[in-house]
Motif scaffolding. Structure first.
Motif, PDB file in Angstrom:
ATOM      1  N   ILE A 128      -4.789  -5.350 -18.156  1.00 54.74           N
ATOM      2  CA  ILE A 128      -3.172  -5.152 -17.593  1.00 54.74           C
ATOM      3  C   ILE A 128      -3.085  -4.131 -16.244  1.00 54.74           C
ATOM      4  O   ILE A 128      -3.039  -4.310 -15.033  1.00 54.74           O
ATOM      5  CB  ILE A 128      -2.220  -4.702 -18.204  1.00 54.74           C
ATOM      6  CG1 ILE A 128      -1.747  -5.342 -19.926  1.00 54.74           C
ATOM      7  CG2 ILE A 128      -1.009  -4.218 -17.744  1.00 54.74           C
ATOM      8  CD1 ILE A 128      -0.379  -5.920 -20.186  1.00 54.74           C
ATOM      9  N   LEU A 129      -3.132  -3.129 -16.266  1.00 48.68           N
ATOM     10  CA  LEU A 129      -3.784  -3.064 -15.716  1.00 48.68           C
ATOM     11  C   LEU A 129      -4.904  -2.970 -14.430  1.00 48.68           C
ATOM     12  O   LEU A 129      -3.909  -2.263 -12.974  1.00 48.68           O
ATOM     13  CB  LEU A 129      -4.599  -0.165 -15.653  1.00 48.68           C
ATOM     14  CG  LEU A 129      -3.715   0.618 -16.485  1.00 48.68           C
ATOM     15  CD1 LEU A 129      -4.187   1.053 -17.533  1.00 48.68           C
ATOM     16  CD2 LEU A 129      -2.284   0.033 -16.286  1.00 48.68           C
ATOM     17  N   GLU A 130      -5.730  -3.662 -14.727  1.00 45.46           N
ATOM     18  CA  GLU A 130      -6.399  -3.704 -12.835  1.00 45.46           C
ATOM     19  C   GLU A 130      -5.273  -4.470 -12.953  1.00 45.46           C
ATOM     20  O   GLU A 130      -5.701  -5.433 -11.088  1.00 45.46           O
ATOM     21  CB  GLU A 130      -7.325  -4.417 -13.934  1.00 45.46           C
ATOM     22  CG  GLU A 130      -8.471  -4.141 -14.449  1.00 45.46           C
ATOM     23  CD  GLU A 130      -9.997  -4.088 -15.085  1.00 45.46           C
ATOM     24  OE1 GLU A 130     -10.817  -3.533 -15.582  1.00 45.46           O
ATOM     25  OE2 GLU A 130     -10.084  -5.792 -15.564  1.00 45.46           O
ATOM     26  N   ALA A 159       0.822   5.046 -19.706  1.00 51.28           N
ATOM     27  CA  ALA A 159      -0.016   5.722 -18.812  1.00 51.28           C
ATOM     28  C   ALA A 159       0.424   5.492 -17.915  1.00 51.28           C
ATOM     29  O   ALA A 159       0.018   5.944 -16.967  1.00 51.28           O
ATOM     30  CB  ALA A 159      -0.514   6.532 -20.466  1.00 51.28           C
ATOM     31  N   GLY A 160      -0.966   4.327 -17.553  1.00 55.46           N
ATOM     32  CA  GLY A 160      -1.894   4.033 -16.882  1.00 55.46           C
ATOM     33  C   GLY A 160      -0.854   3.055 -15.519  1.00 55.46           C
ATOM     34  O   GLY A 160      -1.154   3.356 -14.653  1.00 55.46           O
ATOM     35  N   CYS A 161       0.429   2.876 -15.977  1.00 58.09           N
ATOM     36  CA  CYS A 161       1.125   2.296 -15.045  1.00 58.09           C
ATOM     37  C   CYS A 161       1.890   3.721 -14.191  1.00 58.09           C
ATOM     38  O   CYS A 161       2.357   3.899 -12.729  1.00 58.09           O
ATOM     39  CB  CYS A 161       2.332   1.519 -15.637  1.00 58.09           C
ATOM     40  SG  CYS A 161       1.877   0.205 -16.277  1.00 58.09           S
ATOM     41  N   ARG A 162       2.038   4.650 -15.529  1.00 56.08           N
ATOM     42  CA  ARG A 162       2.650   6.104 -14.522  1.00 56.08           C
ATOM     43  C   ARG A 162       2.126   6.503 -13.565  1.00 56.08           C
ATOM     44  O   ARG A 162       2.504   7.081 -12.635  1.00 56.08           O
ATOM     45  CB  ARG A 162       3.570   6.667 -15.808  1.00 56.08           C
ATOM     46  CG  ARG A 162       3.463   8.365 -15.408  1.00 56.08           C
ATOM     47  CD  ARG A 162       4.772   8.487 -17.070  1.00 56.08           C
ATOM     48  NE  ARG A 162       5.485   7.705 -17.039  1.00 56.08           N
ATOM     49  CZ  ARG A 162       6.494   8.483 -17.079  1.00 56.08           C
ATOM     50  NH1 ARG A 162       7.181  10.122 -17.951  1.00 56.08           N
ATOM     51  NH2 ARG A 162       7.880   7.544 -18.095  1.00 56.08           N
ATOM     52  N   VAL A 168       7.403   0.017 -16.295  1.00 49.84           N
ATOM     53  CA  VAL A 168       7.178  -0.734 -17.077  1.00 49.84           C
ATOM     54  C   VAL A 168       8.165  -0.411 -18.515  1.00 49.84           C
ATOM     55  O   VAL A 168       9.134   0.046 -18.041  1.00 49.84           O
ATOM     56  CB  VAL A 168       5.744  -0.358 -17.411  1.00 49.84           C
ATOM     57  CG1 VAL A 168       6.010   1.812 -18.284  1.00 49.84           C
ATOM     58  CG2 VAL A 168       5.314  -0.578 -19.326  1.00 49.84           C
ATOM     59  N   PHE A 169       8.179  -2.197 -17.879  1.00 49.00           N
ATOM     60  CA  PHE A 169       9.588  -2.547 -19.709  1.00 49.00           C
ATOM     61  C   PHE A 169       8.683  -2.800 -20.498  1.00 49.00           C
ATOM     62  O   PHE A 169       7.664  -3.460 -20.655  1.00 49.00           O
ATOM     63  CB  PHE A 169       9.882  -3.683 -18.914  1.00 49.00           C
ATOM     64  CG  PHE A 169      10.467  -4.059 -19.893  1.00 49.00           C
ATOM     65  CD1 PHE A 169      11.702  -3.707 -20.571  1.00 49.00           C
ATOM     66  CD2 PHE A 169      10.793  -5.825 -19.927  1.00 49.00           C
ATOM     67  CE1 PHE A 169      12.404  -4.760 -21.664  1.00 49.00           C
ATOM     68  CE2 PHE A 169      11.228  -6.888 -20.751  1.00 49.00           C
ATOM     69  CZ  PHE A 169      12.493  -6.101 -21.380  1.00 49.00           C
ATOM     70  N   CYS A 170       9.442  -1.862 -21.747  1.00 43.74           N
ATOM     71  CA  CYS A 170       9.232  -3.071 -22.947  1.00 43.74           C
ATOM     72  C   CYS A 170       9.638  -3.505 -24.164  1.00 43.74           C
ATOM     73  O   CYS A 170      10.606  -3.474 -24.094  1.00 43.74           O
ATOM     74  CB  CYS A 170       8.416  -1.731 -23.818  1.00 43.74           C
ATOM     75  SG  CYS A 170       7.584  -1.902 -25.406  1.00 43.74           S
ATOM     76  N   ASP A 171       9.353  -4.582 -24.396  1.00 45.69           N
ATOM     77  CA  ASP A 171      10.893  -5.190 -25.469  1.00 45.69           C
ATOM     78  C   ASP A 171      10.123  -5.314 -26.626  1.00 45.69           C
ATOM     79  O   ASP A 171       9.131  -5.938 -27.211  1.00 45.69           O
ATOM     80  CB  ASP A 171      10.370  -6.590 -24.539  1.00 45.69           C
ATOM     81  CG  ASP A 171      11.397  -8.416 -25.743  1.00 45.69           C
ATOM     82  OD1 ASP A 171      11.889  -7.248 -27.006  1.00 45.69           O
ATOM     83  OD2 ASP A 171      11.089  -9.146 -25.813  1.00 45.69           O
TER      84      ASP A 171
END
Ligand SMILES: Cc1ncc(COP(=O)(O)O)c(C=O)c1O
Length: 379
Positions: A128-130, A159-162, A168-171
């Motif tokens: 995802i981060l890549e 953490a990576g998105c930050r 970042v969204f979490c369902d």
């Protein structure tokens, strides 16, 4: 016998009791300034605290919505607001309420990256981060998948998105009430939950938005929910949501143990009956979800036969609006169409009893035997 709790759950009698007052003698528009309105406002604010507590959030950051779908749509479209194009990263196993919102952005010219999970249904954080680019507006990763129950590494992704400065969204609709959910330890910016997945009413859900994050209202009109979600609050449903959240928070550990015991008893029993493949078993999973393939058997036929015997389960194919579609999640974990068509989901709930597991195994044994005979006979 109901084993479809990931679709929806029966209302907890304690929740119903709390709601009944608001379906009878008590009523009111929480925006009215008179005493009746103020009492309704107090009930809504009390529920907001109960819901916020379940997810470790500040009540002032929680807004009520009419469904998990609405909360999920609201996040995606809010992140896209005022941008004619951009990039959106999501896992390939997000709920259709996120996938379809992504499809709409794509049709409007956005770039979308859908990151596939591994065979066990877990999305590798690094993948995802890549995928993050200069113009990535938001990353979406659910906490627990509704079909196979796999729990996703949301905190690592967040953490990576930050670090990358990406929202970042979490369902967490399928996770809340079954496993601990804490907005701070997850480190996300938006999080959605829904009451009807943990013995609360249909039509009540919530979206949490981190302080300091811009949020463009999806529903506009009156100034309800701090001008973030217009529409008169569904007070009875919100009251029920609050009580369901409080009960889930208090009973979380006990529920988890009970649910896992039911699921494990079912899975060890079913392995003795047939040559099954249990999806996601190697990953961290929700305690209540079992998704399995019966090679060579049509799960739809099996489901119908079980239904005739009074056993409610669901197939690996998502059934919406009466039409059975093949499951995007099962395809994403690499199942062939044939394997997906032989997959069935049992999702247990707190009212299921161990005796029901024994009984469903007996029914299943009989139906599997009949289906194999039918198949051998070309039927
Ligand atoms: C993971 C997930 N997200 C969102 C939703 C949508 O919630 P609602 O039924 O409240 O619209 C569901 C419901 O199945 C779900 O499982």
């Amino acid at each position: 016998m109901y084993f479809d709790h990931n679709a929806t759950t029966p209302l907890d009698p304690r929740v119903r009791e709390a709601m009944l007052a608001w379906l009878g003698p008590r009523f009111g528009n929480p925006s009215s300034v008179h005493g009746i309105g103020r009492a309704a406002r107090e009930a809504v604010e009390n529920a907001r605290q109960q819901v916020a507590f379940l997810i470790g959030a500040s009540p002032s950051r929680v807004m009520f919505t009419a469904s998990g779908t609405e909360a999920n749509n609201a996040v995606v479209f809010s992140c896209a607001e005022n941008r004619s194009s951009g990039h959106f990263v999501l896992s390939a196993i997000e709920h259709p309420s996120v996938q379809a919102a992504a499809d709409r952005l794509e049709a409007a010219g956005w770039a979308i990256t859908r990151v596939a999970p591994d065979r066990s249904g877990r999305v590798e954080p690094q993948r995802i981060l890549e995928a993050i680019r200069e113009d990535t507006a938001v990353v979406s990763l659910m906490l627990a998948n509704n079909e196979i129950g796999t729990i996703q590494p949301v905190a690592e992704v967040a953490a990576g998105c930050r670090q990358a400065g990406v929202r970042v969204f979490c369902d967490a609709v399928q996770a809340a009430g079954k496993v601990p959910v804490d907005v701070e330890s997850l480190g996300v910016d938006f999080l959605s939950i829904g009451a009807h997945k943990f013995h609360g009413p249909l039509g009540a859900a919530a979206l949490w938005v981190r302080g300091g994050i811009d949020f463009a209202p999806f529903m506009v009109g009156g100034g309800q929910e701090r001008r973030q979600r217009a529409g008169t609050e569904n007070v009875p449903a919100i009251v029920g949501f609050g009580v369901a959240a409080e009960l889930a928070a208090t009973e979380l550990a006990e529920r988890g143990t009970r649910l896992a015991a039911l699921r494990d008893a079912f899975e060890s029993g079913v392995k003795r009956l047939a040559d099954v493949v249990i999806h996601g078993a190697e990953s961290l999973r929700l305690p209540n979800t079992s998704n399995l393939s019966f090679p060579g058997i049509s799960a739809e036929n099996l489901m119908i036969r079980l239904d005739l015997q009074g056993v409610a389960v669901s197939t690996g194919a998502a059934c919406s609006s009466g039409k059975v579609e093949s499951s995007a999640t099962l395809a994403a974990i690499g199942l062939s169409e044939e394997e997906a068509a032989s997959s069935m989901r049992l999702s247990f709930g707190i009212t299921n009893q161990p005796a029901e597991v024994a009984q469903v195994l007996r029914v299943l044994e009989g139906e599997l035997a009949r289906l194999s005979v039918a198949d051998e006979g070309g039927g």
